[in-house]
Scaffold this motif. Structure first.
Motif, PDB file in Angstrom:
ATOM      1  N   ILE A   4      38.870  46.205  42.236  1.00 52.58           N
ATOM      2  CA  ILE A   4      38.330  45.765  43.523  1.00 52.58           C
ATOM      3  C   ILE A   4      38.187  46.974  44.438  1.00 52.58           C
ATOM      4  O   ILE A   4      39.126  47.750  44.605  1.00 52.58           O
ATOM      5  N   VAL A  21      33.912  43.422  43.280  1.00 50.29           N
ATOM      6  CA  VAL A  21      34.780  43.155  42.130  1.00 50.29           C
ATOM      7  C   VAL A  21      34.064  43.604  40.865  1.00 50.29           C
ATOM      8  O   VAL A  21      32.882  43.279  40.655  1.00 50.29           O
ATOM      9  N   GLN A  50      41.537  36.819  41.406  1.00 52.22           N
ATOM     10  CA  GLN A  50      41.317  37.775  40.326  1.00 52.22           C
ATOM     11  C   GLN A  50      42.601  38.059  39.548  1.00 52.22           C
ATOM     12  O   GLN A  50      42.560  38.323  38.347  1.00 52.22           O
ATOM     13  N   ILE A  58      43.167  47.942  43.250  1.00 50.61           N
ATOM     14  CA  ILE A  58      42.409  47.864  44.499  1.00 50.61           C
ATOM     15  C   ILE A  58      42.312  49.240  45.134  1.00 50.61           C
ATOM     16  O   ILE A  58      43.328  49.893  45.375  1.00 50.61           O
TER      17      ILE A  58
END
Length: 219
Positions: A4, A21, A50, A58
């Motif tokens: 992400i 994503v 997710q 992330i």
């Protein structure tokens, strides 16, 4: 693995906050979705969703800590020196406590605290990233002008969207080139992938230094 990338804006500026994503597969990042105009709760819900599928990594484009006493963090100074060697402008690296940065810093710190408190099925890891440095450190020197102009110039954004394909980001829709925030969110995912994947490596890394600076800072 789900990657992400988040281009975060200040707490009152949901309009310019973009999340992308990607799914890592066969040495590529395959585009899954892009969300824009999103709140902290929207971000947290997407991360939690997710994480039900796979491990989540992330990359967040925002300061995730600040220097006690104000001014630059050690990582800010080093990253600024690094991008200058590439031919980029030093002003794109700003101290987290500057007036124009402080609300973004507040949101970044708050959001990461909330991410750490999420109940998730699979592991979630976070790295602070700088999209401009991620792009600029990977572009050929003769193409550097594109990273200097993409925030204002759609032609530069079109070039970078196509360049992302060369970096093994696949299935990117045309909408990515419409706003610089979408480009930044994709770049944040690229940086997070290179930070986390053991077969790759970042172009620059300042390791976490807890408790004041609890996240790696990378490009």
């Amino acid at each position: 693995m789900r990657i992400i990338g988040i281009d975060l804006s200040g707490p009152s500026n949901h309009k310019d906050t973009v999340l992308t994503v990607f799914k890592r597969q066969a040495g590529q990042l395959t585009f899954i979705k892009l969300l824009s105009y999103i709140s902290d709760m929207d971000i947290l819900n997407e991360i939690k969703y997710q994480s039900q599928i796979d491990e989540v990594v992330i990359g967040i484009d925002a300061p995730l800590s600040y220097q006690d006493g104000g001014g630059d963090r050690p990582g800010d100074k080093q990253l600024r020196q690094f991008i200058v060697t590439l031919g980029m402008k030093p002003g794109s690296i700003m101290a987290p406590t500057l007036n124009r940065m402080v609300y973004l810093t507040l949101r970044g710190i708050k959001l990461t605290r909330e991410i750490e408190n999420l109940e998730t099925r699979n592991s979630v890891s976070v790295v602070e990233v700088h999209p401009g440095a991620i792009i600029g450190s990977r572009l050929l020197s003769e193409d550097l002008n594109y990273v200097l102009t993409y925030k204002q110039d759609v032609t530069a954004r079109m070039f970078i969207r196509n360049w992302f394909k060369e970096q093994n980001l696949t299935n990117l829709p045309d909408v990515v080139q419409e706003e610089s925030h979408s480009i930044d969110a994709c770049a944040a995912a690229l940086g997070a992938w290179h930070w986390k994947d053991e077969s790759l490596e970042p172009k620059w890394l300042y390791p976490a230094n807890p408790p004041l600076h609890p996240f790696d800072y990378s490009c």
